[in-house]
Every structure is written in C-alpha cells, then in structure tokens.
Write a protein that holds these residues in place. Structure first.
Motif, short mmCIF file in Angstrom:
data_model
loop_
_atom_site.label_atom_id
_atom_site.label_comp_id
_atom_site.label_asym_id
_atom_site.label_seq_id
_atom_site.Cartn_x
_atom_site.Cartn_y
_atom_site.Cartn_z
N HIS A 115 0.84 -1.20 0.00
CA HIS A 115 0.00 0.00 0.00
C HIS A 115 0.87 1.25 0.00
O HIS A 115 0.66 2.18 -0.78
CB HIS A 115 -0.93 0.00 1.22
CG HIS A 115 -1.70 1.28 1.38
ND1 HIS A 115 -2.90 1.49 0.74
CD2 HIS A 115 -1.43 2.42 2.06
CE1 HIS A 115 -3.34 2.71 1.04
NE2 HIS A 115 -2.45 3.28 1.85
N TYR A 164 0.95 0.08 -4.57
CA TYR A 164 0.53 -1.14 -5.27
C TYR A 164 1.12 -1.23 -6.67
O TYR A 164 0.40 -1.36 -7.67
CB TYR A 164 -1.01 -1.22 -5.35
CG TYR A 164 -1.71 -1.25 -4.02
CD1 TYR A 164 -1.40 -2.20 -3.05
CD2 TYR A 164 -2.72 -0.34 -3.73
CE1 TYR A 164 -2.05 -2.22 -1.84
CE2 TYR A 164 -3.39 -0.36 -2.51
CZ TYR A 164 -3.05 -1.31 -1.58
OH TYR A 164 -3.72 -1.34 -0.38
N ASP A 175 -8.17 -4.28 -0.59
CA ASP A 175 -7.98 -2.83 -0.58
C ASP A 175 -7.40 -2.35 -1.90
O ASP A 175 -7.78 -1.30 -2.41
CB ASP A 175 -7.06 -2.44 0.59
CG ASP A 175 -6.89 -0.94 0.73
OD1 ASP A 175 -7.91 -0.22 0.79
OD2 ASP A 175 -5.73 -0.48 0.77
N ALA A 176 -6.50 -3.13 -2.48
CA ALA A 176 -5.86 -2.74 -3.74
C ALA A 176 -6.86 -2.71 -4.89
O ALA A 176 -6.82 -1.83 -5.74
CB ALA A 176 -4.71 -3.68 -4.06
#
Length: 98
Positions: free
Chosen positions: A51, A55, A89-90
C-alpha cells in the motif's frame, strides 16, 4: 445474529473488521488459533508495505489477495457460525467466503 467478519489489509486496522458493528476486531478476542493470528499479522504487514509503495506490482497484489482469501477461509473453518468475507484494498473488491 451470526457475526460478519471481513478480512482486509487496510493500514489503520487489525486485519479483521466487524461487519455488523463496524470497527476492527482485536485478533486475540476472536476464537482463532495463535498460528492464524500470526499469519494474519504477517500478511497485513506485507499488504501495508505494498500500500505504501502504491501497489506497483499486480502479481504481488494477486498473491496477497490469494493469501487474504486463504486467511478468510481459515477463519471460517475455525469460527463455523461466522459469515466471513475478504476485502481487497488494492482492487476495492469484496469476496464472499461463506
């Protein structure tokens, strides 16, 4: 009502969110094994690093997401009555584990 647990690698959390009440769950409050807690902590550190880097490598993100889904399945195996999900999350995607 059965608990909803969401595995995610967001930087501000513990790696597991409470899908019913919001917020993050203290891992030691969950009825899961020490080895699974260790696995979650290690995975979360790696996810945080990626993060912070923005990424950059899609292969690494895919590998981390696969690990996250595997962690979610392990949680489901150890907490049978929980509804478990994985949030990338990515990729900003949720995967329903069961």
């Amino acid at each position: 009502m059965k608990p909803i647990l969401i595995v995610d690698g967001m930087m501000s959390g513990t790696g597991i969110r409470d899908g019913l009440n919001g917020g993050y769950v203290n891992l030691t409050d969950l009825p899961i094994s020490e080895s699974l807690i260790s696995q979650i902590c290690s995975w979360k550190k790696q996810y945080e690093y990626e993060h912070n880097e923005g990424y950059p490598d899609l292969k690494i993100i895919s590998d981390l997401d696969e690990q996250g889904v595997s962690i979610a399945r392990s949680i489901k195996s150890e907490i049978k009555d929980a509804d478990v999900r994985y949030f990338s999350d990515a990729k900003m995607e949720t995967f329903y584990i069961g």
